[in-house]
Design a protein around this motif. Structure first.
Motif, PDB file in Angstrom:
ATOM      1  N   ALA A   1      43.030  40.768  39.544  1.00  0.00           N
ATOM      2  CA  ALA A   1      43.249  41.993  40.321  1.00  0.00           C
ATOM      3  C   ALA A   1      44.526  42.694  39.884  1.00  0.00           C
ATOM      4  O   ALA A   1      44.554  43.926  39.771  1.00  0.00           O
ATOM      5  CB  ALA A   1      43.303  41.660  41.811  1.00  0.00           C
TER       6      ALA A   1
ATOM      7  N   ALA B   1      43.890  44.276  36.386  1.00  0.00           N
ATOM      8  CA  ALA B   1      43.045  45.471  36.454  1.00  0.00           C
ATOM      9  C   ALA B   1      43.812  46.654  37.011  1.00  0.00           C
ATOM     10  O   ALA B   1      43.530  47.807  36.675  1.00  0.00           O
ATOM     11  CB  ALA B   1      41.816  45.195  37.312  1.00  0.00           C
ATOM     12  N   GLN B   2      44.794  46.411  37.854  1.00  0.00           N
ATOM     13  CA  GLN B   2      45.578  47.467  38.475  1.00  0.00           C
ATOM     14  C   GLN B   2      46.701  47.954  37.552  1.00  0.00           C
ATOM     15  O   GLN B   2      47.207  49.047  37.734  1.00  0.00           O
ATOM     16  CB  GLN B   2      46.176  46.930  39.787  1.00  0.00           C
ATOM     17  CG  GLN B   2      46.713  47.946  40.719  1.00  0.00           C
ATOM     18  CD  GLN B   2      45.636  48.762  41.401  1.00  0.00           C
ATOM     19  OE1 GLN B   2      44.443  48.610  41.178  1.00  0.00           O
ATOM     20  NE2 GLN B   2      46.063  49.655  42.242  1.00  0.00           N
TER      21      GLN B   2
ATOM     22  N   GLN C   1      42.476  52.464  35.319  1.00  0.00           N
ATOM     23  CA  GLN C   1      42.142  51.271  36.087  1.00  0.00           C
ATOM     24  C   GLN C   1      40.652  50.958  35.963  1.00  0.00           C
ATOM     25  O   GLN C   1      39.822  51.841  36.099  1.00  0.00           O
ATOM     26  CB  GLN C   1      42.503  51.469  37.554  1.00  0.00           C
ATOM     27  CG  GLN C   1      43.971  51.677  37.770  1.00  0.00           C
ATOM     28  CD  GLN C   1      44.286  52.050  39.200  1.00  0.00           C
ATOM     29  OE1 GLN C   1      43.392  52.243  40.004  1.00  0.00           O
ATOM     30  NE2 GLN C   1      45.562  52.146  39.515  1.00  0.00           N
TER      31      GLN C   1
ATOM     32  N   THR D   1      37.696  49.646  37.651  1.00  0.00           N
ATOM     33  CA  THR D   1      37.282  49.424  39.029  1.00  0.00           C
ATOM     34  C   THR D   1      36.455  48.159  39.174  1.00  0.00           C
ATOM     35  O   THR D   1      36.623  47.417  40.143  1.00  0.00           O
ATOM     36  CB  THR D   1      36.464  50.635  39.534  1.00  0.00           C
ATOM     37  OG1 THR D   1      37.207  51.820  39.283  1.00  0.00           O
ATOM     38  CG2 THR D   1      36.187  50.524  41.007  1.00  0.00           C
TER      39      THR D   1
ATOM     40  N   LEU E   1      38.720  45.110  38.927  1.00  0.00           N
ATOM     41  CA  LEU E   1      39.519  45.014  40.148  1.00  0.00           C
ATOM     42  C   LEU E   1      38.672  44.488  41.305  1.00  0.00           C
ATOM     43  O   LEU E   1      39.099  43.600  42.052  1.00  0.00           O
ATOM     44  CB  LEU E   1      40.102  46.379  40.505  1.00  0.00           C
ATOM     45  CG  LEU E   1      40.933  46.456  41.778  1.00  0.00           C
ATOM     46  CD1 LEU E   1      42.167  45.587  41.668  1.00  0.00           C
ATOM     47  CD2 LEU E   1      41.334  47.904  42.049  1.00  0.00           C
TER      48      LEU E   1
END
Length: 75
Positions: free
Chosen positions: A19, A22-23, A28, A30, A33
């Protein structure tokens, strides 16, 4: 350490790392995340499943003691 605790730890750590990864990017991802959050929540759910509720225990004795009220004394 049991295998169940190890699985829980791996799920939480890998979900958190995925997470955060991915951020971190400019664009980004999605789906990545979402997958990381799902893995993180799955690990947290498995951990919380083994924690007993504080309401499961029967109260042995109350701090405040009460006595029945006689009808003659109430008047």
């Amino acid at each position: 350490m049991s295998i169940s605790k190890l699985i829980n730890l791996i799920c939480v750590l890998s979900g958190g790392i995925v997470a955060i990864y991915a951020q971190a990017g400019v664009k980004q991802n999605t789906y990545l995340l979402t997958g990381g959050i799902i893995l993180l929540m799955f690990g947290i759910y498995r951990i919380s499943r083994n924690i007993p509720s504080k309401y499961d225990k029967q109260e042995s004795e109350s701090f405040v003691k009460s006595e029945p009220i006689d009808e003659d004394e109430a008047r």
